[in-house]
Design a protein around this motif. Structure first.
Motif, mmCIF file in Angstrom:
data_model
loop_
_atom_site.group_PDB
_atom_site.id
_atom_site.type_symbol
_atom_site.label_atom_id
_atom_site.label_comp_id
_atom_site.label_asym_id
_atom_site.label_seq_id
_atom_site.Cartn_x
_atom_site.Cartn_y
_atom_site.Cartn_z
ATOM 1 N N VAL A 17 -31.968 77.651 4.127
ATOM 2 C CA VAL A 17 -31.295 78.750 3.436
ATOM 3 C C VAL A 17 -29.972 78.274 2.843
ATOM 4 N N ALA A 18 -29.208 77.492 3.618
ATOM 5 C CA ALA A 18 -27.915 77.003 3.139
ATOM 6 C C ALA A 18 -28.082 76.095 1.927
ATOM 7 N N VAL A 19 -29.095 75.233 1.942
ATOM 8 C CA VAL A 19 -29.324 74.318 0.815
ATOM 9 C C VAL A 19 -29.688 75.095 -0.445
ATOM 10 N N ASN A 20 -30.574 76.071 -0.322
ATOM 11 C CA ASN A 20 -31.006 76.828 -1.495
ATOM 12 C C ASN A 20 -29.940 77.795 -1.990
ATOM 13 N N ALA A 21 -28.999 78.157 -1.110
ATOM 14 C CA ALA A 21 -27.928 79.054 -1.527
ATOM 15 C C ALA A 21 -26.959 78.368 -2.483
ATOM 16 N N VAL A 22 -26.842 77.051 -2.411
ATOM 17 C CA VAL A 22 -25.931 76.309 -3.289
ATOM 18 C C VAL A 22 -26.708 75.525 -4.344
ATOM 19 N N LYS A 23 -27.893 76.013 -4.685
ATOM 20 C CA LYS A 23 -28.738 75.375 -5.685
ATOM 21 C C LYS A 23 -28.872 76.304 -6.887
ATOM 22 N N SER A 24 -28.803 75.786 -8.070
ATOM 23 C CA SER A 24 -28.917 76.611 -9.269
ATOM 24 C C SER A 24 -30.355 77.074 -9.463
ATOM 25 N N PRO A 25 -30.573 78.202 -10.144
ATOM 26 C CA PRO A 25 -31.954 78.673 -10.391
ATOM 27 C C PRO A 25 -32.801 77.629 -11.107
ATOM 28 N N ALA A 26 -32.223 76.906 -12.074
ATOM 29 C CA ALA A 26 -32.990 75.883 -12.791
ATOM 30 C C ALA A 26 -33.378 74.741 -11.860
ATOM 31 N N ASP A 27 -32.457 74.334 -11.002
ATOM 32 C CA ASP A 27 -32.745 73.273 -10.033
ATOM 33 C C ASP A 27 -33.829 73.720 -9.065
ATOM 34 N N TYR A 28 -33.753 74.972 -8.626
ATOM 35 C CA TYR A 28 -34.773 75.505 -7.706
ATOM 36 C C TYR A 28 -36.142 75.527 -8.383
ATOM 37 N N SER A 29 -36.190 75.957 -9.631
ATOM 38 C CA SER A 29 -37.470 76.033 -10.341
ATOM 39 C C SER A 29 -38.055 74.656 -10.596
ATOM 40 N N SER A 30 -37.215 73.653 -10.830
ATOM 41 C CA SER A 30 -37.695 72.313 -11.164
ATOM 42 C C SER A 30 -38.145 71.523 -9.944
ATOM 43 N N HIS A 31 -37.415 71.647 -8.837
ATOM 44 C CA HIS A 31 -37.669 70.768 -7.691
ATOM 45 C C HIS A 31 -38.151 71.499 -6.438
ATOM 46 N N GLY A 32 -38.147 72.828 -6.454
ATOM 47 C CA GLY A 32 -38.665 73.559 -5.312
ATOM 48 C C GLY A 32 -37.623 73.772 -4.224
ATOM 49 N N PRO A 33 -38.016 74.488 -3.159
ATOM 50 C CA PRO A 33 -37.048 74.856 -2.109
ATOM 51 C C PRO A 33 -36.704 73.740 -1.135
ATOM 52 N N LEU A 34 -37.509 72.671 -1.075
ATOM 53 C CA LEU A 34 -37.287 71.633 -0.062
ATOM 54 C C LEU A 34 -36.429 70.483 -0.557
ATOM 55 N N SER A 35 -36.072 70.478 -1.813
ATOM 56 C CA SER A 35 -35.273 69.377 -2.350
ATOM 57 C C SER A 35 -33.786 69.644 -2.145
ATOM 58 N N LEU A 36 -33.007 68.576 -2.152
ATOM 59 C CA LEU A 36 -31.555 68.702 -2.070
ATOM 60 C C LEU A 36 -31.014 69.127 -3.437
ATOM 61 N N PRO A 37 -29.922 69.872 -3.467
ATOM 62 C CA PRO A 37 -29.380 70.326 -4.756
ATOM 63 C C PRO A 37 -28.825 69.157 -5.565
ATOM 64 N N ALA A 38 -29.072 69.193 -6.876
ATOM 65 C CA ALA A 38 -28.528 68.150 -7.749
ATOM 66 C C ALA A 38 -27.015 68.243 -7.817
ATOM 67 N N GLU A 39 -26.486 69.453 -7.719
ATOM 68 C CA GLU A 39 -25.050 69.693 -7.672
ATOM 69 C C GLU A 39 -24.793 70.985 -6.915
ATOM 70 N N ILE A 40 -23.595 71.128 -6.400
ATOM 71 C CA ILE A 40 -23.240 72.332 -5.649
ATOM 72 C C ILE A 40 -23.023 73.483 -6.639
ATOM 73 N N TYR A 41 -23.834 74.523 -6.494
ATOM 74 C CA TYR A 41 -23.791 75.674 -7.400
ATOM 75 C C TYR A 41 -23.433 76.905 -6.563
ATOM 76 N N LEU A 42 -22.206 77.385 -6.733
ATOM 77 C CA LEU A 42 -21.710 78.506 -5.939
ATOM 78 C C LEU A 42 -21.729 79.836 -6.688
ATOM 79 N N GLN A 43 -22.191 79.814 -7.925
ATOM 80 C CA GLN A 43 -22.156 81.034 -8.717
ATOM 81 C C GLN A 43 -23.077 82.102 -8.147
ATOM 82 N N GLY A 44 -24.189 81.685 -7.521
ATOM 83 C CA GLY A 44 -25.097 82.659 -6.911
ATOM 84 C C GLY A 44 -24.425 83.432 -5.787
ATOM 85 N N ILE A 45 -23.628 82.736 -4.973
ATOM 86 C CA ILE A 45 -22.908 83.396 -3.890
ATOM 87 C C ILE A 45 -21.852 84.338 -4.461
ATOM 88 N N VAL A 46 -21.136 83.870 -5.495
ATOM 89 C CA VAL A 46 -20.097 84.704 -6.103
ATOM 90 C C VAL A 46 -20.707 85.944 -6.743
#
Length: 275
Positions: free
Chosen positions: A29-58
């Motif tokens: 949950v923590a990894v996907n919370a700091v993952k951008s929607p595009a990153d999630y769509s491209s690499h799925g829920p089990l991959s590490l985030p390409a960059e820290i994306y905090l806009q979803g939390i904000v």
């Protein structure tokens, strides 16, 4: 120093595996919370985030006014934890030490009240709250959960205080201490480890309550964290990363509270075991 045998290593390995299984969903949950929607769509829920994306939390924080939900949950949970422990102490002092008549049947009544499903309590409590003007207020949840948690606390503390040394109370009585003075100056300080454990449990249990708050707290200004998360999970504008952000924000306060008071909880359980 004796070397650890195969049995101990097996137990240690089993505990490590169990801990990994329990921690993995939280990390996911923590990894996907700091993952951008595009990153999630491209690499799925089990991959590490390409960059820290905090806009979803904000975005989630601002969209649901999450600070207000945190405050509502904290006020209700803290009030219930303190009031339920005080009520449990008073009840258990009368039942465990005072030995009132019908003590066994009263304890059975408290036990039955604690085991009743919340679905059976929903309509009568809803009707009463409407009648007295407490519907959709935080006070209604404080009253309801104080009674529910105090039923368990009374049952537990009655057994603990039933084994309280009578010699201490007799010595206090000979020194001129009344019942209430003996309670607050002798019984409560000695029972403080057990009471601290109850405060922690009552706070976390109340924080995680969902069913009754969902029925009683219908306005946006009074909703608690679990209710806000449950209501918004079905909304179409919640993407996968924002859902993870909402889940992370809902978990962190309870986990933080548990970690802060972990030493108090461990000490209380250890003292209770030694006694």
């Amino acid at each position: 120093m004796r070397a650890a045998g195969p049995g101990r290593w097996a137990v240690l390995a089993a505990l490590v595996v169990l801990a990994a299984v329990m921690v993995f969903p939280f990390l996911l949950v923590a990894v996907n919370a700091v993952k951008s929607p595009a990153d999630y769509s491209s690499h799925g829920p089990l991959s590490l985030p390409a960059e820290i994306y905090l806009q979803g939390i904000v975005d989630f924080w601002n969209r649901v006014d999450f600070g207000e939900k945190l405050w509502n949950s904290f006020v209700i949970s803290a009030s219930v934890a303190l009031l339920a422990v005080v009520l449990s102490v008073l009840n258990a002092y009368a039942l465990g030490i005072g030995r009132v008549r019908g003590r066994l049947w009263i304890l059975v009544l408290f036990l039955v009240g604690n085991t009743l499903p919340q679905e059976a309590l929903a309509y009568p409590l809803y009707y009463l709250a409407k009648e007295v003007g407490l519907y959709d207020t935080r006070l209604s949840m404080v009253i309801v959960f104080t009674v529910i948690q105090a039923a368990f606390g009374t049952y537990l503390l009655s057994a603990v205080l039933g084994q309280f040394p009578k010699e201490i109370l007799e010595a206090a009585s000979m020194d001129g201490a009344g019942r209430f003075r003996a309670l607050w100056q002798i019984v409560v300080p000695i029972s403080r480890p057990t009471l601290s454990v109850l405060v922690i449990f009552f706070f976390i249990w109340t924080w995680n309550e969902f069913f009754l708050p969902l029925i009683f707290l219908i306005s946006n200004e009074t909703q608690t964290v679990p209710v806000a998360l449950g209501v918004l999970q079905g909304e179409k504008y919640m993407d996968a990363t924002m859902s993870s952000a909402s889940a992370l924000l809902g978990i962190v306060p309870a986990v933080a509270f548990f970690l802060i008071f972990q030493r108090t909880l461990t000490r209380g359980v250890t003292v209770g075991a030694v006694k």
